[in-house]
Design a protein around this motif. Structure first.
Motif: not given
Lengths: 375, 350
Positions: B103-104, B106, B131, B136-139
């Motif tokens: 999902l994401c 860090s 990413a 898949v985002p870096i949040v």
């Protein structure tokens, strides 16, 4: 630097499964009618590597014993020699050595442990990298040079090329022919033939073994390192043993000539001279070590530095074990399976003997490639 | 005279590791010992049966997977990739082989004083690009700077969160006799690429790292069969260590066929020259899956339709073996054991 790339196809020729199967059959035919088994020894870590990596031992007839002799230069480097390198590293000198030497236990510690405590220890693949390292820094660099005559030639070339002023050599080079004499003379030896290392013979030539054969009556076959090289050398050796002949045969003619590489020999003996010393775990070997000749004292680390190994040992309490049988294993009178420590206290993670450290050590090779299970 | 009649003993001290050695980070046996003697007893719940690449937790009605990975590769940029790509792909892969849909992420950065801002910019840009490409985002993230000499340029830690939708259960202890082993492509490229870059060696054809995000490939595989027993990404310690973990945890034996294991000629040649066993060399875009035999062809066909599975092959099978050995039928017809990597092979490979 650009490295020559060995095309895979050239190697594959010497790994052809059909020819492997044919040579295997020939070996089986040669040994099928024997009442007693045949024991031969090779004296090269690279041979054991190849035998193990390709699973060759699973193809040998059960009554043909191929054992590894003292063919691992790292394993026979004596503990006080490791201590010298550790001492220098702790004095702030950059110590450069081959990867396998890195973890070999000294009396108190290994170079790996000295590095973990802050010493500058570097691993190289080729002696020429030592020169590059020395050029890049002001401080002293010591090349802890180990290996048999094959590697010693490269060290000699480095010395003859005029190394940088801050570079010196701590030679622990060893010379193979004298140790073969010792193994051949051992009271309980069952060795009926030797496989000699093809790369060393490329330098020394194969004729050098004629004197050995004449003295001891044990045949020698020069072998290369691909599966077919090893199998065909074994076929020749068993044929010679069966016929009761005492001679040298060259099963690696694409590299090895009768007189060898004379330029390399000249360089080797110009820089080094033989002297007698202890091989770790084995014995005092007359003329088995190589040291720099006096005219090269200026590049000799033992001349340049005051190496006080006793300081390293002071206050340390080495826990010595007498159970390690590396010596017997390297002499071919025991296998790792005979050792109480093998695979229990002594593993590649917690090596007790040097044979479990080096990638050319019998115990390490057996452990990694399952000599203990498939053999 | 040689003292050849004396019993020969090899006088050496028995060693215990009083300090951390480089080998403790190798991905092989030494690292497993460190985990088993320090981290597992002190940090992990005692009831955790096996260590998978990610932990799975039940939260409400969802199964959530979490994993974390630190990246210390040297050099920061190497043929075929950089530390930023590894940091994104590596963590995505740990989620994917656990059966989770990522999902994401860090990201935490440890920067050494003096690191050129340009270098940092381009590596972080590379992370972002990787990413985005993976979807898949870096949040969230964190940054620390340490004194010159207290770290080497840049270390990155990424944590990944995913959901498990898969009906089956992927676990390293689930392999069964009769299953087959599938590999998605040619091995050992990453380790060789980094080593050649570090040692300044070049071949006529450059070796490129295989760094890649495997989650879309895994999604295809999981969709193809509910009978995938387990997956591992074969990073540090290589294929050998991944398969030994499976054999040991599942109490089975595994037999591999050398001629079926894909490897590029350049990589094979480099391994020969450097004395490396390709089975022990790190990968960053390779996975092994143990699959029920009846579903193997189905899974394989789906993998081959995916760009990262084009060279997928069945490389071995699972059998009963009380010794839990991984064996290799070699290209010449011999048989040998494939051990887990021991000691350090290449420090700071990822």
């Amino acid at each position: 630097m650009k490295q020559a790339f060995i095309p895979a196809a050239a190697q594959l020729e010497f790994r052809d499964p059909t020819r492997v199967a044919a040579l295997r059959q020939r070996l089986q035919a040669l040994t099928a009618d024997l009442d007693e088994s045949i024991t031969v020894m090779h004296v090269c870590g690279s041979h054991e590597q190849a035998i193990a990596r390709f699973g060759l031992r699973s193809l040998f007839p059960p009554n043909l014993h191929v054992i590894m002799g003292p063919g691992c230069p790292v394993c026979v480097t004596d503990m006080p020699e490791v201590d010298e390198a550790v001492y220098l590293a702790q004095q702030g000198v950059t110590v450069v050595t081959f990867g396998d030497m890195f973890r070999v236990p000294g009396t108190v510690k290994s170079l790996a442990e000295a590095k973990a405590e802050g010493a500058d220890v570097r691993i190289i693949y080729s002696p020429w990298e030592v020169v590059q390292i020395a050029h890049k820094q002001e401080g002293e660099v010591v090349f802890f040079a180990t290996g048999f005559e094959t590697t010693a030639v490269a060290t000699a070339a480095l010395v003859l090329a005029g190394p940088p002023k801050n570079l010196s050599i701590l030679s622990s080079h060893k010379y193979i022919p004298p140790i073969m004499e010792i193994v051949a003379e051992m009271p309980h030896t069952e060795i009926q033939g030797f496989l000699a290392a093809g790369h060393a013979a490329t330098i020394t030539g194969w004729k050098i073994f004629e004197r050995f054969v004449a003295r001891h009556g044990i045949p020698v076959v020069i072998a290369g390192f691909e599966p077919l090289d090893i199998l065909s050398a074994l076929v020749q050796l068993v044929e010679i043993i069966r016929r009761g002949e005492q001679r040298v045969a060259n099963a690696y003619p694409r590299c090895v000539e009768p007189e060898g590489n004379r330029n390399a020999q000249r360089a080797l003996w110009k820089v080094f001279e033989p002297f007698s010393g202890v091989w770790r775990g084995i014995a005092y070997v007359p003329n088995g070590n190589l040291r720099l000749r006096p005219q090269y004292a200026w590049v000799d680390a033992r001349e340049r530095f005051d190496i006080r190994v006793s300081e390293l040992l002071a206050g340390a309490s080495p826990r010595l074990t007498q159970e390690c049988i590396c010596g017997n294993i390297m002499a071919g009178i025991a296998t790792p399976r005979d050792c109480n420590l093998y695979g229990k206290e002594c593993t590649p993670e917690t090596p007790v003997g040097a044979c479990m450290v080096s990638s050319e050590g019998t115990c390490k090779i057996w452990y990694e490639y399952g000599g203990h299970v498939v053999s | 005279m040689s003292d050849i009649n004396q019993p020969w003993t090899c006088p050496v001290p028995s060693l215990r590791h009083k300090t951390v050695l480089l080998g403790h980070g190798s991905g092989g046996k030494l690292m497993h010992q460190l985990i088993d003697t320090v981290f597992r007893p002190l940090l992990l719940p005692a009831e955790l049966p096996v260590l998978n690449d990610a932990a799975t937790l039940e939260i409400g009605d969802s199964r959530v997977a979490i994993t974390t990975d630190a990246f210390v590769v040297s050099p920061l940029v190497f043929p075929g990739g950089d530390i930023g790509q590894l940091a994104v792909n590596g963590t995505i892969n740990d989620l994917a082989v656990s059966g989770a849909r990522p999902l994401c992420l860090s990201a935490a950065f440890i920067l050494e004083e003096g690191l050129p801002m340009d270098a940092l910019w381009s590596l972080v840009a590379s992370m972002r690009q990787t990413a985005e490409a993976a979807g898949v985002p870096i949040v969230t993230g964190d940054t620390k700077v340490v004194n010159r000499g207290s770290a080497d340029q840049l270390f990155i830690t990424t944590t990944g969160l995913g959901v498990v939708d898969y009906a089956g259960v992927l676990s390293v202890d689930a392999a069964q006799p009769g299953d087959v082993v599938i590999l998605n492509g040619a091995i050992a490229a990453h380790g060789v690429a980094v080593l050649l870059a570090r040692e300044d060696m070049e071949f006529a054809h450059p070796v490129l790292s295989d760094t890649a995000a495997l989650h879309t490939l895994v999604a295809e595989m999981l969709d193809a069969s509910p009978h995938i027993r387990c997956m591992r990404d074969a990073t540090r310690g290589g294929l050998a260590s991944a398969l030994n973990e499976i054999a040991e945890s599942s109490h089975v034996g595994i037999t591999l066929y050398e001629e079926r294991i894909p490897i590029q000629d350049e990589v094979r040649g480099a391994c020969e020259i450097l004395g490396l066993d390709p089975l022990h060399v790190a990968n960053e875009g390779k996975l092994v899956a143990v699959v029920a035999r009846d579903d193997a062809e189905k899974v394989l066909a789906r993998m081959r339709e995916h760009p990262l599975g084009r060279d997928a092959a069945i490389i071995g099978e699972v059998s009963e073996d009380a010794r839990h050995l991984v064996l290799l039928r070699t290209e010449i017809g011999g048989l040998r054991v494939v051990g887990m990597l021991s000691g350090e092979q290449l420090p700071r490979i990822c």
